[in-house]
Design an enzyme around this catalytic site. Structure first.
Site, mmCIF file in Angstrom:
data_model
loop_
_atom_site.group_PDB
_atom_site.id
_atom_site.type_symbol
_atom_site.label_atom_id
_atom_site.label_comp_id
_atom_site.label_asym_id
_atom_site.label_seq_id
_atom_site.Cartn_x
_atom_site.Cartn_y
_atom_site.Cartn_z
ATOM 1 N N LYS A 1 0.156 4.242 -0.339
ATOM 2 C CA LYS A 1 -0.482 5.451 0.204
ATOM 3 C C LYS A 1 -0.240 6.631 -0.755
ATOM 4 O O LYS A 1 -0.171 6.413 -1.965
ATOM 5 C CB LYS A 1 0.007 5.711 1.630
ATOM 6 C CG LYS A 1 -0.164 4.468 2.516
ATOM 7 C CD LYS A 1 0.014 4.740 3.965
ATOM 8 C CE LYS A 1 -0.149 3.442 4.745
ATOM 9 N NZ LYS A 1 -0.124 3.651 6.189
ATOM 10 N N HIS B 1 -9.445 1.630 4.457
ATOM 11 C CA HIS B 1 -8.228 1.753 5.276
ATOM 12 C C HIS B 1 -8.517 2.729 6.415
ATOM 13 O O HIS B 1 -9.274 3.697 6.245
ATOM 14 C CB HIS B 1 -7.072 2.266 4.402
ATOM 15 C CG HIS B 1 -5.743 2.179 5.078
ATOM 16 N ND1 HIS B 1 -5.337 3.098 6.023
ATOM 17 C CD2 HIS B 1 -4.736 1.272 4.974
ATOM 18 C CE1 HIS B 1 -4.131 2.769 6.458
ATOM 19 N NE2 HIS B 1 -3.745 1.656 5.842
ATOM 20 N N ASN C 1 0.868 -1.175 0.000
ATOM 21 C CA ASN C 1 0.000 0.000 0.000
ATOM 22 C C ASN C 1 0.906 1.226 0.000
ATOM 23 O O ASN C 1 1.463 1.587 1.027
ATOM 24 C CB ASN C 1 -0.898 -0.019 1.250
ATOM 25 C CG ASN C 1 -1.728 1.245 1.375
ATOM 26 O OD1 ASN C 1 -1.801 2.040 0.449
ATOM 27 N ND2 ASN C 1 -2.363 1.413 2.533
ATOM 28 N N GLY D 1 2.010 3.253 10.979
ATOM 29 C CA GLY D 1 2.869 4.428 10.936
ATOM 30 C C GLY D 1 3.469 4.798 12.287
ATOM 31 O O GLY D 1 3.958 5.905 12.469
ATOM 32 N N GLU E 1 -5.751 -4.432 10.403
ATOM 33 C CA GLU E 1 -4.746 -3.389 10.585
ATOM 34 C C GLU E 1 -5.020 -2.664 11.900
ATOM 35 O O GLU E 1 -5.818 -1.710 11.932
ATOM 36 C CB GLU E 1 -4.830 -2.383 9.429
ATOM 37 C CG GLU E 1 -4.544 -2.997 8.069
ATOM 38 C CD GLU E 1 -3.770 -2.024 7.179
ATOM 39 O OE1 GLU E 1 -2.894 -2.486 6.464
ATOM 40 O OE2 GLU E 1 -4.013 -0.809 7.252
ATOM 41 N N SER F 1 2.824 -1.844 9.945
ATOM 42 C CA SER F 1 4.279 -1.902 10.127
ATOM 43 C C SER F 1 4.870 -3.299 9.937
ATOM 44 O O SER F 1 5.790 -3.689 10.653
ATOM 45 C CB SER F 1 4.674 -1.320 11.487
ATOM 46 O OG SER F 1 4.223 0.009 11.596
ATOM 47 N N GLU G 1 -6.946 5.122 7.527
ATOM 48 C CA GLU G 1 -6.680 6.525 7.185
ATOM 49 C C GLU G 1 -7.864 7.127 6.441
ATOM 50 O O GLU G 1 -8.174 8.301 6.596
ATOM 51 C CB GLU G 1 -5.379 6.627 6.367
ATOM 52 C CG GLU G 1 -4.163 6.380 7.248
ATOM 53 C CD GLU G 1 -2.957 5.796 6.528
ATOM 54 O OE1 GLU G 1 -2.962 5.714 5.287
ATOM 55 O OE2 GLU G 1 -2.006 5.392 7.234
#
Ligand code: 3PY
Length: 252
Positions: free
Chosen positions: A11, A96, A9, A174, A168, A214, A98
């Site tokens: 991003k 996701h 991914n 992050g 996730e 991660s 985010e």
């Protein structure tokens, strides 16, 4: 009977020029992949064409990071499932954390987007996961169960076989933190049971559940050796050809 899926991914990183450089490096290291592993990169929309062209003679597939649930029309800035499919993608990441956090994505829109993806023969990689506070207060199992159940609402017993779930934990995205292999396994097993309850045990056994948050070469081996971890949705480490190909090698 499940194959590993190692998905990058990217991003909001790598426009076409940077994408070409990254893919060049990846191609040098991993143009061919063992048959027990599927490999996927999910660049930003503007770099999808570049990725499809670069990777057409490799075993690496291309996916998108989002799609809109309407077919077309006055939705400035959005991209539809048919456009993504036509561009040469066969996967799309949906929901996701985010997107949930910054762009108002909800369980309802995740479900609508998943239906649209399936309609266009794009395998949705549906992301679920809890925050640190939710884990600390012990509500993480119920929360993830609700996210999975809502995301899969009205998805048929045929279509579910194309769905991928990515667990996730938000606290591991992050932050450099990673779920321990045991924490990942417990949640993946839980997700598989939820799917088993919604469909059947046999169906649940066939669904890929990826770990995201991660994953990197240093922890991939332990995470991927858990019985219910079927691959990874990889953020930072997928932006480095060496690290990403190392993770693929570990999965092989
Ligand atoms: C991460 O590993 O940071 C991710 O969010 C992967 O999707």
């Amino acid at each position: 009977m499940r194959r590993f899926l190692i998905a990058g991914n990217w991003k909001m990183n790598c426009g076409p020029y940077d994408a070409a450089e990254l893919l060049e490096g990846l191609k040098e290291k991993k143009a061919e992949v063992d048959e027990n592993v599927d490999v996927l990169v999910c660049p930003p929309f503007v770099s999808i064409g570049m990725a499809v062209n670069y990777l057409h003679d490799t075993d690496i597939q291309v996916g998108a990071q989002n799609l809109h649930f309407e077919e077309n029309g006055a939705y400035t800035g959005e991209v539809s499932g048919s456009m993504i499919a036509e561009s040469g993608c066969n996967y799309v990441i949906i929901g996701h954390s985010e997107r949930r956090q910054y762009f108002g994505e909800t369980d309802t829109t995740v479900n609508k987007r998943s239906h649209k993806a399936l309609e266009h023969k794009l395998a949705p990689i549906i992301c679920v996961g809890e925050s640190l506070d939710q884990r600390k207060s012990g509500e993480h199992y119920d929360l993830v169960k609700n996210q999975v159940t809502a995301a899969l609402f009205d998805i048929s017993k045929e279509d579910i076989l194309d769905v991928v779930i990515a667990y996730e934990p938000i606290w591991a995205i992050g932050t450099g933190e990673t779920a321990s292999p045991e924490q990942a396994q417990e949640m993946h097993e839980h997700i598989r049971k939820v799917i088993g309850g919604l469909y059947s045990e046999d169906t649940a056994d066939r669904i890929n559940i990826l770990y995201g948050g991660s994953m990197k070469p240093a922890n991939a081996k332990e995470l991927l050796s858990q019985p219910d971890v079927d691959g990874g949705l990889i953020g930072g480490a997928s932006l480095d050809a060496e690290s990403f190909s190392e993770i693929i090698t570990i999965a092989e």
